[in-house]
Write a protein that holds these residues in place. Structure first.
Motif, short mmCIF file in Angstrom:
data_model
loop_
_atom_site.label_atom_id
_atom_site.label_comp_id
_atom_site.label_asym_id
_atom_site.label_seq_id
_atom_site.Cartn_x
_atom_site.Cartn_y
_atom_site.Cartn_z
N GLU A 223 30.99 21.63 54.44
CA GLU A 223 32.16 20.75 54.47
C GLU A 223 33.03 20.83 53.22
N ASP A 224 32.52 21.39 52.13
CA ASP A 224 33.27 21.41 50.87
C ASP A 224 34.17 22.64 50.82
N TRP A 225 35.43 22.47 51.17
CA TRP A 225 36.38 23.58 51.24
C TRP A 225 36.70 24.15 49.87
N LYS A 226 36.57 23.34 48.81
CA LYS A 226 36.87 23.84 47.47
C LYS A 226 35.86 24.90 47.03
N LEU A 227 34.58 24.67 47.33
CA LEU A 227 33.56 25.65 46.96
C LEU A 227 33.73 26.93 47.77
N ARG A 228 34.05 26.79 49.05
CA ARG A 228 34.27 27.97 49.88
C ARG A 228 35.47 28.77 49.38
N LEU A 229 36.52 28.08 49.02
CA LEU A 229 37.72 28.74 48.51
C LEU A 229 37.43 29.47 47.20
N LEU A 230 36.61 28.88 46.35
CA LEU A 230 36.23 29.49 45.08
C LEU A 230 35.52 30.82 45.32
N ILE A 231 34.58 30.85 46.23
CA ILE A 231 33.83 32.07 46.53
C ILE A 231 34.73 33.11 47.21
N ILE A 232 35.57 32.68 48.13
CA ILE A 232 36.45 33.62 48.83
C ILE A 232 37.39 34.32 47.84
N PHE A 233 38.00 33.55 46.93
CA PHE A 233 38.88 34.17 45.94
C PHE A 233 38.11 35.10 45.00
N SER A 234 36.90 34.71 44.65
CA SER A 234 36.07 35.56 43.79
C SER A 234 35.81 36.90 44.47
N ILE A 235 35.47 36.88 45.75
CA ILE A 235 35.20 38.12 46.49
C ILE A 235 36.48 38.96 46.63
N ILE A 236 37.60 38.31 46.90
CA ILE A 236 38.87 39.02 47.01
C ILE A 236 39.22 39.72 45.70
N PHE A 237 39.06 39.04 44.57
CA PHE A 237 39.36 39.64 43.28
C PHE A 237 38.46 40.84 43.00
N PHE A 238 37.18 40.72 43.34
CA PHE A 238 36.27 41.84 43.14
C PHE A 238 36.66 43.04 44.00
N PHE A 239 37.02 42.81 45.27
CA PHE A 239 37.40 43.91 46.15
C PHE A 239 38.69 44.59 45.69
N ILE A 240 39.63 43.81 45.19
CA ILE A 240 40.88 44.40 44.69
C ILE A 240 40.59 45.37 43.56
N VAL A 241 39.68 44.99 42.65
CA VAL A 241 39.38 45.83 41.50
C VAL A 241 38.48 47.00 41.90
N ILE A 242 37.47 46.76 42.74
CA ILE A 242 36.51 47.81 43.10
C ILE A 242 37.19 48.93 43.90
N PHE A 243 38.00 48.57 44.87
CA PHE A 243 38.63 49.57 45.72
C PHE A 243 39.97 50.07 45.17
N GLU A 244 40.36 49.65 43.98
CA GLU A 244 41.55 50.11 43.27
C GLU A 244 42.78 50.18 44.17
N ILE A 245 43.18 49.04 44.66
CA ILE A 245 44.36 48.95 45.51
C ILE A 245 45.58 49.36 44.67
N PRO A 246 46.39 50.30 45.16
CA PRO A 246 47.49 50.87 44.35
C PRO A 246 48.50 49.84 43.84
N ILE A 247 48.65 48.75 44.55
CA ILE A 247 49.61 47.74 44.11
C ILE A 247 49.20 47.17 42.74
N PHE A 248 47.88 47.08 42.51
CA PHE A 248 47.36 46.49 41.29
C PHE A 248 46.79 47.57 40.36
N ASN A 249 47.54 48.59 40.07
CA ASN A 249 47.04 49.70 39.27
C ASN A 249 47.07 49.44 37.77
#
Length: 135
Positions: free
Chosen positions: A11-37
């Motif tokens: 039920e705690d949407w803040k904790l879920r949002l925290l983890i989702i953003f954390s995973i998104i940030f890791f994927f952006i850096v790991i897969f080296e998306i060209p927009i964020f070079n």
């Protein structure tokens, strides 16, 4: 009387949002998306991702008495430094007497949870969470 900090992950949407953003940030850096070079921007995203992970997982170390659960299982840390992870499917029976919740698992292992010096409403809340979810 000490209090228990309860976190319902379902039920705690803040904790879920925290983890989702954390995973998104890791994927952006790991897969080296060209927009964020930009390397400085990548370092910033990694640091923010780790900070979010520390905020999420650090909660169980900040509070002396802490309970975290969702529909699958529960993490209980009461009057101890390390807690206990339990799956609701593994619980066969639960009993409460003399400030101790006794959880009997399906493999006949018993897990006592000492609730000495814990506020009575928190004790009842913990018992009800386990009882309702393990039916």
């Amino acid at each position: 009387m000490k209090r228990i900090k309860f976190d319902n992950l379902s039920e705690d949407w803040k904790l879920r949002l925290l983890i989702i953003f954390s995973i998104i940030f890791f994927f952006i850096v790991i897969f080296e998306i060209p927009i964020f070079n930009n390397s400085r921007f990548n370092e910033f995203l990694i640091k923010i991702g780790f900070l979010f992970q520390v905020l999420f997982f650090g909660r169980m170390f900040v509070y002396k008495n802490y309970v975290q659960w969702n529909k699958k299982g529960i993490y209980i840390k009461v009057n101890r430094f390390l807690g206990t992870n339990l799956s609701f499917d593994d619980i066969a029976k639960i009993d409460y007497q003399n400030d101790i919740i006794l959880i009997k698992k399906k493999n006949d292992k018993e897990i006592p949870i000492n609730l000495h010096n814990i506020h009575p409403s928190d004790t009842l809340n913990l018992f009800e969470i386990i009882r309702i979810n393990s039916l």
